[in-house]
Design a protein around this motif. Structure first.
Motif, PDB file in Angstrom:
ATOM      1  N   ASP A 109       0.874  -1.176   0.000  1.00 40.50           N
ATOM      2  CA  ASP A 109       0.000   0.000   0.000  1.00 40.50           C
ATOM      3  C   ASP A 109       0.910   1.224   0.000  1.00 40.50           C
ATOM      4  OD1 ASP A 109      -1.774   2.066   0.425  1.00 40.50           O
ATOM      5  OD2 ASP A 109      -2.952   1.009   1.942  1.00 40.50           O
ATOM      6  N   ARG A 118      -0.273   4.504   2.106  1.00 42.33           N
ATOM      7  CA  ARG A 118      -0.152   4.391   3.570  1.00 42.33           C
ATOM      8  C   ARG A 118       1.228   3.922   4.003  1.00 42.33           C
ATOM      9  NH1 ARG A 118      -5.393   2.577   2.423  1.00 42.33           N
ATOM     10  NH2 ARG A 118      -7.045   3.728   3.510  1.00 42.33           N
ATOM     11  N   VAL A 152       2.446   0.727   3.846  1.00 38.63           N
ATOM     12  CA  VAL A 152       2.235  -0.505   4.603  1.00 38.63           C
ATOM     13  C   VAL A 152       2.436  -1.700   3.684  1.00 38.63           C
ATOM     14  CG1 VAL A 152       0.543  -1.881   5.894  1.00 38.63           C
ATOM     15  CG2 VAL A 152       0.634   0.595   6.207  1.00 38.63           C
ATOM     16  N   THR A 177       1.659  -5.790   3.467  1.00 36.90           N
ATOM     17  CA  THR A 177       0.875  -6.893   4.009  1.00 36.90           C
ATOM     18  C   THR A 177       1.543  -8.203   3.626  1.00 36.90           C
ATOM     19  OG1 THR A 177      -1.171  -5.620   3.821  1.00 36.90           O
ATOM     20  CG2 THR A 177      -1.387  -7.992   4.088  1.00 36.90           C
ATOM     21  N   ARG A 190       0.747  -7.135   8.914  1.00 33.93           N
ATOM     22  CA  ARG A 190       1.030  -5.860   8.250  1.00 33.93           C
ATOM     23  C   ARG A 190       2.209  -5.180   8.926  1.00 33.93           C
ATOM     24  NH1 ARG A 190      -4.366  -6.723   8.086  1.00 33.93           N
ATOM     25  NH2 ARG A 190      -5.398  -6.440   6.063  1.00 33.93           N
ATOM     26  N   PRO A 249       5.072  -1.630   8.537  1.00 33.72           N
ATOM     27  CA  PRO A 249       5.385  -0.368   7.848  1.00 33.72           C
ATOM     28  C   PRO A 249       6.485  -0.580   6.814  1.00 33.72           C
ATOM     29  CG  PRO A 249       6.319  -0.373  10.065  1.00 33.72           C
ATOM     30  CD  PRO A 249       5.461  -1.605   9.965  1.00 33.72           C
TER      31      PRO A 249
END
Length: 324
Positions: free
Chosen positions: A186, A189, A191, A193, A204, A206
């Motif tokens: 992502d 954001r 992130v 996963t 998840r 960072p």
């Protein structure tokens, strides 16, 4: 031979043939135990395979009368089985894994209504000291040499460098890197996963800046045009096929060879250990290290507390009879 014959299990006609034969009680029990590990415990396929294999070996070590009489793990049978493995020069760490498999089966029998408390309490503790020495990790100078060993001006070099950054910055395992997909990231954001972890749980994390920059450059400039959703794919025929764990391991080993560190380090797990060590030296707590590495037990991450020699000197007791 055994590794080659295991590929037969993936053939449809073989699987149908297995299910058409009426299984004996032991085969049925192994099948039910495998379903418990896979569906109830949510373990990965590789973990289910070796646990069922250990239980199958235990049943095979018993006499026919014992197997027909009961499928329970009796204390004398467990002791005889482990003693036989020790006589065949099994390592203590391997014996400990066998005990874990037997303990898992006893837990399964307990859920089926059997009283296994006595058998669980009498499972032996295998004496083993695998962590008597600090883990072997890269120093900061060695790590810099390793990262400079990738030619980021080529497509494959950008890919391998992005893999190294993901393992170092995210603490990924080689298997987790192979299953990283475009949908896993992502970008807005920041992130990542991880759907394919060792514990078979979606997690998840960072996305660090350096790993994100390496991934973005590879996706824009180095990744070949393909319909595959996997991030790291082959750059040679067959194109677009996701890299295997062995391919990622070989890419890291070639980097170690280019920077003349292949006589000290190999494979991908040393990068993961180096990440934990760097965090520990940066005063990151053991709990945070365990969370990053996705360790379910803090005891697994506590090994990295022994790499800070200076802090260990502060808590070390003086030797009896010494003046300091």
């Amino acid at each position: 031979m055994r590794a080659a014959l295991h590929h037969l299990l993936a053939l449809p006609f073989y699987a149908e043939a297995v299910h058409t034969i009426a299984p004996d009680p032991i085969a049925r029990e192994l099948h039910n135990f495998d379903g418990f590990l896979r569906d109830t415990c949510g373990l990965k396929r590789s973990t289910c395979v070796y646990r069922v294999r250990h239980l199958e070996a235990f049943f095979a070590s018993r006499t026919l009368d014992e197997s027909a009489e009961s499928l329970a793990l009796t204390i004398p049978a467990i002791e005889a089985f482990l003693v036989d493995l020790a006589r065949r020069h099994w390592r203590p760490s391997s014996l400990g894994v066998v005990c874990t498999s037997l303990r898992s089966y006893l837990r399964y029998r307990a859920l089926r209504g059997d009283d296994t408390r006595l058998a669980v309490s009498t499972l032996p503790l295998i004496a083993n000291w695998p962590h008597r020495n600090p883990p072997k990790v890269l120093s900061e100078i060695q790590l810099e040499r390793f990262l400079q060993a990738f030619n980021v001006n080529t497509a494959s070099g950008m890919r391998d460098y992005a893999i190294a950054r993901c393992i170092l910055d995210l603490g990924l395992r080689g298997d987790e890197a192979t299953h990283l997909t475009l949908d896993s990231i992502d970008w807005r954001r920041g992130v990542v996963t991880l759907p394919h972890t060792k514990s078979n749980r979606v997690q998840r994390m960072p996305l660090p800046e350096q790993a994100g920059a390496a991934l973005a450059r590879y996706l824009r400039e180095g990744r070949p045009l393909t319909n595959s959703r996997y991030v790291f794919v082959r750059h040679r025929a067959p194109f677009g096929v996701p890299l295997t764990v062995a391919a990622i391991r070989n890419a890291m080993n070639r980097a170690f060879e280019r920077c003349n560190l292949d006589d000290q380090f190999c494979n991908t797990h040393v990068l993961r250990r180096s990440t934990a060590t760097r965090l520990q030296r940066a005063n990151v707590s053991i709990k945070e290290i365990a969370d990053l590495l996705r360790h379910r037990s803090l005891d697994t991450a506590r090994v990295y507390a022994r790499v800070d020699i200076e802090r260990l000197r502060e808590v070390a007791l003086s030797w009896p009879g010494s003046t300091s």
